[in-house]
Design a protein around this motif. Structure first.
Motif, PDB file in Angstrom:
ATOM      1  N   GLU A   6       0.832  -1.209   0.000  1.00 12.77           N
ATOM      2  CA  GLU A   6       0.000   0.000   0.000  1.00 12.77           C
ATOM      3  C   GLU A   6       0.867   1.259   0.000  1.00 12.77           C
ATOM      4  OE1 GLU A   6      -0.505  -2.632   1.900  1.00 12.77           O
ATOM      5  OE2 GLU A   6      -2.320  -3.335   0.863  1.00 12.77           O
ATOM      6  N   VAL A   7       1.976   1.226   0.731  1.00 18.02           N
ATOM      7  CA  VAL A   7       2.880   2.382   0.747  1.00 18.02           C
ATOM      8  C   VAL A   7       3.515   2.568  -0.630  1.00 18.02           C
ATOM      9  CG1 VAL A   7       5.000   3.332   1.737  1.00 18.02           C
ATOM     10  CG2 VAL A   7       3.332   2.214   3.221  1.00 18.02           C
ATOM     11  N   ARG A   8       3.955   1.475  -1.224  1.00 16.58           N
ATOM     12  CA  ARG A   8       4.566   1.567  -2.555  1.00 16.58           C
ATOM     13  C   ARG A   8       3.565   2.131  -3.566  1.00 16.58           C
ATOM     14  NH1 ARG A   8       6.194  -3.724  -1.115  1.00 16.58           N
ATOM     15  NH2 ARG A   8       4.841  -4.646  -2.709  1.00 16.58           N
ATOM     16  N   ARG A   9       2.329   1.675  -3.486  1.00 19.53           N
ATOM     17  CA  ARG A   9       1.311   2.155  -4.428  1.00 19.53           C
ATOM     18  C   ARG A   9       1.034   3.645  -4.227  1.00 19.53           C
ATOM     19  NH1 ARG A   9      -3.788  -1.489  -4.279  1.00 19.53           N
ATOM     20  NH2 ARG A   9      -2.228  -2.913  -5.139  1.00 19.53           N
ATOM     21  N   ALA A  10       0.965   4.091  -2.967  1.00 22.31           N
ATOM     22  CA  ALA A  10       0.723   5.511  -2.701  1.00 22.31           C
ATOM     23  C   ALA A  10       1.884   6.361  -3.212  1.00 22.31           C
ATOM     24  CB  ALA A  10       0.519   5.734  -1.199  1.00 22.31           C
ATOM     25  N   ALA A  11       3.120   5.881  -3.040  1.00 22.47           N
ATOM     26  CA  ALA A  11       4.283   6.632  -3.527  1.00 22.47           C
ATOM     27  C   ALA A  11       4.276   6.723  -5.044  1.00 22.47           C
ATOM     28  CB  ALA A  11       5.564   5.970  -3.043  1.00 22.47           C
ATOM     29  N   ALA A  12       3.921   5.625  -5.714  1.00 26.71           N
ATOM     30  CA  ALA A  12       3.864   5.637  -7.179  1.00 26.71           C
ATOM     31  C   ALA A  12       2.801   6.609  -7.674  1.00 26.71           C
ATOM     32  CB  ALA A  12       3.579   4.230  -7.697  1.00 26.71           C
ATOM     33  N   THR A  13       1.663   6.668  -6.995  1.00 24.01           N
ATOM     34  CA  THR A  13       0.597   7.597  -7.385  1.00 24.01           C
ATOM     35  C   THR A  13       1.077   9.040  -7.309  1.00 24.01           C
ATOM     36  OG1 THR A  13      -1.112   6.062  -6.626  1.00 24.01           O
ATOM     37  CG2 THR A  13      -1.743   8.376  -6.837  1.00 24.01           C
ATOM     38  N   LEU A  14       1.817   9.374  -6.260  1.00 27.44           N
ATOM     39  CA  LEU A  14       2.330  10.739  -6.123  1.00 27.44           C
ATOM     40  C   LEU A  14       3.398  11.049  -7.167  1.00 27.44           C
ATOM     41  CD1 LEU A  14       2.584  11.023  -2.232  1.00 27.44           C
ATOM     42  CD2 LEU A  14       0.970  12.192  -3.715  1.00 27.44           C
ATOM     43  N   LEU A  15       4.273  10.101  -7.431  1.00 27.02           N
ATOM     44  CA  LEU A  15       5.318  10.331  -8.427  1.00 27.02           C
ATOM     45  C   LEU A  15       4.725  10.537  -9.817  1.00 27.02           C
ATOM     46  CD1 LEU A  15       7.977   7.754  -7.185  1.00 27.02           C
ATOM     47  CD2 LEU A  15       8.320  10.225  -7.400  1.00 27.02           C
ATOM     48  N   ALA A  16       3.623   9.848 -10.098  1.00 21.81           N
ATOM     49  CA  ALA A  16       2.974  10.022 -11.399  1.00 21.81           C
ATOM     50  C   ALA A  16       2.426  11.433 -11.569  1.00 21.81           C
ATOM     51  CB  ALA A  16       1.858   8.994 -11.566  1.00 21.81           C
ATOM     52  N   ARG A  17       2.214  12.136 -10.460  1.00 23.81           N
ATOM     53  CA  ARG A  17       1.684  13.506 -10.521  1.00 23.81           C
ATOM     54  C   ARG A  17       2.784  14.556 -10.638  1.00 23.81           C
ATOM     55  NH1 ARG A  17      -3.043  13.573  -5.813  1.00 23.81           N
ATOM     56  NH2 ARG A  17      -4.337  11.912  -6.726  1.00 23.81           N
ATOM     57  N   LEU A  18       4.031  14.117 -10.573  1.00 27.93           N
ATOM     58  CA  LEU A  18       5.142  15.069 -10.586  1.00 27.93           C
ATOM     59  C   LEU A  18       5.644  15.279 -12.013  1.00 27.93           C
ATOM     60  CD1 LEU A  18       7.470  14.268  -7.545  1.00 27.93           C
ATOM     61  CD2 LEU A  18       6.317  16.416  -8.062  1.00 27.93           C
ATOM     62  N   PRO A  19       5.413  16.439 -12.612  1.00 26.43           N
ATOM     63  CA  PRO A  19       5.968  16.703 -13.948  1.00 26.43           C
ATOM     64  C   PRO A  19       7.492  16.702 -13.896  1.00 26.43           C
ATOM     65  CG  PRO A  19       4.262  18.312 -13.365  1.00 26.43           C
ATOM     66  CD  PRO A  19       4.585  17.554 -12.120  1.00 26.43           C
ATOM     67  N   GLY A  20       8.119  16.042 -14.867  1.00 22.64           N
ATOM     68  CA  GLY A  20       9.564  16.031 -14.944  1.00 22.64           C
ATOM     69  C   GLY A  20      10.248  15.037 -14.029  1.00 22.64           C
ATOM     70  N   SER A  21       9.503  14.137 -13.419  1.00 24.35           N
ATOM     71  CA  SER A  21      10.114  13.177 -12.506  1.00 24.35           C
ATOM     72  C   SER A  21      10.764  12.030 -13.267  1.00 24.35           C
ATOM     73  CB  SER A  21       9.062  12.606 -11.544  1.00 24.35           C
ATOM     74  OG  SER A  21       8.141  11.788 -12.256  1.00 24.35           O
TER      75      SER A  21
END
Length: 466
Positions: free
Chosen positions: A231-246
């Motif tokens: 669940e933590v990994r999934r939440a982190a991936a969701t946030l990274l997907a929202r970061l332009p230029g990541s």
């Protein structure tokens, strides 16, 4: 109570076999019984047991609650609040609280316990009640464990003791406020406690990082992709997907374009053959959802997480080979909602694309002045209640007027009932005086009667709070 067991034995065995003795009864009962019999003594002892108790000792008065500076609205408005708390038109309670707050009115303190009781099982009302309680929120939270959500009011980000020793609600509130004021400091505070937090708490704090999210958070989120909790990994991936230029977005884009080729008006698709360890680390779930093949499911996840800047809305017009076009369309819809990409949202709605039940979310990406024209085109093929039911309330005035105009002209068919129920709560204050509220309604049109009653109730509510 001493003496009670003797009365019970005498009643069960009979006074001839077990004479009643009142010597062990409390003195006040013996005085009242006098020459009375067993039943008189039993009646008095029963009342004594139920109502009598020794005075409590060593009690200290409650601390005085902090006062409030806000004035109270007129008594007629307070009476309406009391009626809603009593069960009449309760669905308008949140709107009353928002309207009162916007106009600078406070809430009478005697109604705060009832509001706290109402909100304890309704999380959507909690921020409103916290705000209404104001300085009294923490005082009330300490009185009743079921009101502990009122600790959300404690948000002094300068008081680090709340972060280190507060309860779960106080810590979330502290972190939210700290994140708003100083994102870097809040992230550093989270780093310090991260290893000691349980997985559920780590997920909660990751969710709070959404506020003020920036590339400064990327390193921490990349580390969270290696967390032991799925669940933590999934939440982190969701946030990274929202970061332009990541870096995450670059990895996803590279994966997507290893499976897509555009040539001569055709979008050729090669479905992934496996989900490797690096893909799973980036949040790709190898187990497919029901109704979709596993390889198509893997591609859809990759496409939904990749930045839309790597594609173009004109791709919606291309012929697709290698998979069903719906796989791509649903993924692009998810990405458009995540990025709030206006061009893609328009294109998806105009193309009548498969959206995975995200039409209302795509509408929300559009400017409000485009909602009515978009809905006019969509309602020919989709029920209007389905379209507007997911829009934020209150609606813009043009949308509210459009829906009430339709309901005004509608007959008595019951298929209008759902739209009327939604509109009754969603139309903005500017259109509450719509002509539909001044026209006679037939008794058989139950949905119309309820609509008009609710609109009038809300109109009077705003007038009282003005």
């Amino acid at each position: 109570m001493r003496g009670w067991d003797g009365l019970v034995s005498s009643a069960l065995l009979g006074t001839e076999r077990r004479p009643a003795h009142f010597d062990e009864l409390p003195e006040v009962i013996r005085e009242q019984v006098g020459e009375g019999g067993l039943l008189d003594a039993a009646a008095l002892a029963t009342v004594y047991q139920r109502a009598g108790r020794r005075p409590l000792e060593g009690l200290e008065p409650l601390p005085v609650a902090a006062g409030e500076d806000r004035p109270l609205p007129r008594r007629v408005a307070i009476r309406r609040l009391a009626a809603m708390l009593g069960g009449f038109q309760t669905a308008a309670l949140g709107e009353w609280l928002r309207a009162a707050d916007a106009r600078g009115w406070g809430v009478p303190p005697e109604h705060l316990p009832a509001l706290a009781d109402y909100a304890r099982g309704r999380s959507e009302y909690r921020p409103l009640v916290v705000k209404a309680a104001g300085r009294r929120a923490s005082w009330l939270a300490d009185l009743n464990p079921e009101w502990r959500f009122l600790h959300e009011a404690v948000a002094d980000s300068n008081n680090t003791e709340i972060w280190t020793h507060g309860n779960a609600i106080q810590r979330r509130s502290w972190f939210r406020e700290s994140r708003r004021r100083d994102p870097a400091a809040a992230l550093e505070a989270l780093r310090e406690v991260w290893p000691a937090e349980v997985a559920a708490t780590r997920v909660e704090f990751l969710t709070l990082l959404t506020s003020e999210l920036s590339l400064a958070d990327e390193e921490f989120l990349e580390t969270a992709l290696d967390d032991r909790s799925k669940e933590v990994r999934r939440a982190a991936a969701t946030l990274l997907a929202r970061l332009p230029g990541s870096q995450y977005g670059e990895r996803m884009a590279a994966r997507v374009w290893s499976h897509l080729t555009v040539s001569q008006g055709v979008l050729a698709v090669t479905l992934p053959s496996q989900v490797d360890a690096s893909m799973q680390r980036d949040g790709i779930d190898p187990q497919p959802q029901e109704g979709i093949g596993k390889r198509a499911w893997w591609l859809r996840q990759l496409l939904a997480a990749a930045p839309l800047a790597t594609a173009d809305p004109s791709y919606l017009q291309l012929a697709v080979e290698g998979c069903a076009p719906e796989v791509l369309q649903v993924a692009w819809s998810e990405a458009a909602v995540r990025e709030r990409n206006l061009d893609w949202a328009r294109a998806l709605l105009q193309a009548d694309a498969a959206t995975g039940n995200r039409i209302a979310e795509l509408l929300r990406v559009l400017p409000e002045d485009e909602w009515v024209p978009a809905l006019e085109g969509l309602r020919a093929r989709i029920d209007l209640a389905e379209l507007v039911g997911g829009l934020p309330v209150p609606w813009p005035a043009p949308l509210g007027a459009m829906v009430l105009d339709l309901l005004e002209k509608a007959g008595s068919a019951r298929n209008w009932a759902r739209l009327a129920s939604i509109a009754a709560r969603a139309v903005p204050p500017e259109v509450l005086n719509h002509p539909i509220t001044r026209e006679p309604t037939g008794e058989e049109d139950t949905w119309r009667l309820r609509l008009v009653e609710t609109l009038i109730f809300r109109r009077e509510m705003y007038e009282e709070l003005s």
